[in-house]
Design a protein around this motif. Sequence first.
Motif, PDB file in Angstrom:
ATOM      1  N   UNK A   1       4.920  -2.632   1.288  1.00 29.74           N
ATOM      2  CA  UNK A   1       5.745  -3.956   0.829  1.00 29.74           C
ATOM      3  C   UNK A   1       6.709  -4.343   1.802  1.00 29.74           C
ATOM      4  N   UNK A   2       7.563  -5.265   1.628  1.00 32.81           N
ATOM      5  CA  UNK A   2       8.476  -5.483   2.765  1.00 32.81           C
ATOM      6  C   UNK A   2       9.528  -4.241   2.959  1.00 32.81           C
ATOM      7  N   UNK A   3      10.063  -4.633   4.180  1.00 37.32           N
ATOM      8  CA  UNK A   3      10.735  -3.329   4.580  1.00 37.32           C
ATOM      9  C   UNK A   3      11.946  -3.094   3.520  1.00 37.32           C
TER      10      UNK A   3
ATOM     11  N   UNK B   1       7.069  -6.498   9.619  1.00 34.98           N
ATOM     12  CA  UNK B   1       7.779  -7.046   8.415  1.00 34.98           C
ATOM     13  C   UNK B   1       7.756  -6.061   7.229  1.00 34.98           C
ATOM     14  N   UNK B   2       6.798  -5.149   7.195  1.00 33.02           N
ATOM     15  CA  UNK B   2       6.361  -4.296   6.170  1.00 33.02           C
ATOM     16  C   UNK B   2       6.691  -2.679   6.464  1.00 33.02           C
TER      17      UNK B   2
ATOM     18  N   UNK C   1      -1.986  -8.393  -1.214  1.00 30.56           N
ATOM     19  CA  UNK C   1      -2.641  -7.288  -0.303  1.00 30.56           C
ATOM     20  C   UNK C   1      -3.921  -7.574  -0.107  1.00 30.56           C
ATOM     21  N   UNK C   2      -4.174  -7.070   1.147  1.00 32.90           N
ATOM     22  CA  UNK C   2      -5.563  -7.628   1.845  1.00 32.90           C
ATOM     23  C   UNK C   2      -6.120  -6.297   2.492  1.00 32.90           C
TER      24      UNK C   2
ATOM     25  N   UNK D   1      -3.535  -5.105   5.086  1.00 25.75           N
ATOM     26  CA  UNK D   1      -2.451  -6.351   5.231  1.00 25.75           C
ATOM     27  C   UNK D   1      -1.583  -6.516   3.891  1.00 25.75           C
ATOM     28  N   UNK D   2      -0.236  -7.093   4.260  1.00 19.43           N
ATOM     29  CA  UNK D   2       0.363  -7.401   3.028  1.00 19.43           C
ATOM     30  C   UNK D   2       1.267  -8.603   3.453  1.00 19.43           C
ATOM     31  N   UNK D   3       1.376  -9.434   2.411  1.00 23.95           N
ATOM     32  CA  UNK D   3       2.091 -10.673   2.568  1.00 23.95           C
ATOM     33  C   UNK D   3       2.959 -10.782   1.342  1.00 23.95           C
TER      34      UNK D   3
END
Length: 716
Positions: free
Chosen positions: A49-51, A21-22, A235-236, A286-288
């Motif tokens: 970030x997101x696509x 998703x990113x 962000x992680x 990681x990103x969400x």
Amino acid sequence: MSTTPRATPGEQDRWLLRTENTVYAVTLGGDGAGDGPGAGVWPELSAWGPHGAEDGPSPLEWSRRTHFITPADTARAEYIPYGLRPFTRGELIAAAPGRERGVWWRFAGAAQDGPTSLALTFHDDVPGLRVVLHYATVPGTDIVQRWTDLTATGTSAVRLERLDSGAVNIPVGEAGARLTHLTGQWSQEFQRTTTRLRRGRLETGSTQGTPGHAHAPWMAVQDAGLPAEGDTPTYGIALEWPGNWHMTAEAEPGGTVRVGAGRVPHESALVLHPGRTLTTPRLACAFSPDGLDGLARVWHRYERRLAGDRLDRPRKVLYNSWEATSFAVEADGQLELARRAAEMGVELFVVDDGWFTGRHDDTGGLGDWTPDPAAFPQGFDRFVDDVRGLGLDFGLWVEPEAVSPGSELHRARPDWVYRLEGRPSRLVRNQLLLDLGLPEVQEYVLETLDRLLGRHAVSYLKWDMNRPPTERGRPGADPESTDLDAEHVAGYLRVLDHLRSAHPHVTVEGCAGGGGRVDHATLARTDVVWPSDNTAPLDRLSIQYGYLHAHAPHTMSSWVTDSPGLFDPRPRSLAFRFVNAMSGVLGIGADIGAWPADRRKEAARWIARYKDIRGLVHHGETHLLGTPSDATCGVQFTAGDGSRLAVTALNTGRLDGSPLVPGCAARLRLRGLDTAARYRDEHSGAEYGGAYLAHSGLPFQWSAEHDAELRVLTRL
């Protein structure tokens, strides 16, 4: 893999990596002019970030105006050495013998295999050092892994004083960054901690030979001007390293926070000999877009990926006899506990410390891993068969890295422990630590575990480590060729890998005095880990709340015991203890021999309910509902297709005023539901609309006697 060399020094290249998703976009920075230091270039992050986040000007783009520092000191660099960056922190400090510290590299080329991997190569001829920065996506996740290869290419060795895995740059506004990290101490691990950083530096880490109890190698970063939850970009990063480590977050001029991480050599610096390559630990990024709760689910999916097909095997409900008997292990008493555990529905019986020769207390026996014939007069195998005859699997506690000074092993091989020539060896917990970096020590541990698992029907192994290295030395070793921390880590991982391949039926639990060694390298090779020795209900709630932000429920061993609180002594019901423990891998550690029949019957009902939702807990999508500081909090586990969900709800103290004054029910707003669907409570039969559960929440009526519930809903 195709190689894409950079055509001219001033040309701007960009490489895109895509996860589920990113997108993660990397460019080259630096002025590229002339033959001096400024001719060097470095990798910069342009979008994460997101696509589609890469489709436009980079949010990390900056004016490049500097005063009293260089452009490299403010660059959004993914990895940059001291030398190019003279004033602010870089990821690499290196020097050739007899020369000043510093690397002034040039870009040498790129190799990319579609959107899944990237390697960028840089070279400095003066020290003779090649640096290859690696990127790789993890299929089925939103994780980008980063690591670095360092190769001495000249005729002389290169001294490495800092050798990080990488750094990430995150745009933030005037409010600065909100850093979420996990802190604590023994018996109070994984406390979710928030630090606001506008200027300066925050550094966490460990030099205890393990990640340690005080800090976890994990961090989440958000813009402090935005809320922690909701649709907040989050962000992680997490470092995959079960040895010495550091993680540093620095608020840099111009609106970014930069987080770097890497291993920390015990010797403070390493010498890389000609022709040799050193590979740093992997850094998971990681990103969400959905706040800390969303980031937690990204980590959970990643750790399910690390488990592979072993996740398909149910983590069995265990009973551990330590709190009932301590070191006083004897066959008849253990069998009586096993009978009671089996009657309650337990599936696995684990004998903890005290089962081997010489282990009457904590002063002896470690290293001599032979069942004590006095404890098992009819033979250890007969005892194991009797346990298994009750329908239980059988497990043992071991501490393979430790040795007692009076043991046969230590008398025979005193040279196998860490020690400093001419200095006394301190005892910690009345024991010493084996130098697992020595191949002969590794072979001894492998042979010992192979013998235990090969001769006896053991299907569960709890691996503990109860003391850090103190006098960490190896007399006679060449200090310029020794890397004690990395060698111990390699030995530890080699043994775990061997257990996976040679004994695939054995479930391995990782423990280090509680949660002292929890990282992705360990989680990739064990089935569960022990987050803390503290099993008190409200203390454990706080520990598990922090743990689940970084790690998946299927990795979290959680026991029901009778332990009183160390930090929050308020009493809680048996229901509270069970419902809380259901958020991970359920175990029982209480002295069930002292439990009355009605308490055992209540426990049996909770165990049966846990087995019913175990698949949701270990495979479903997790939402953390509220915090331990709220009057009501819980965890929601939802099936991947949304058809069923379980909510573990807990009352942490304050009631609604009942029975003396009017009050409303406590509520937990559920997440990720189909708002157009209806849901039925499988126990009460009550029905709710999805929009109602998301907006008004699932209601709970607490009282002094009723402080926990498990609710299971089915989508109609």
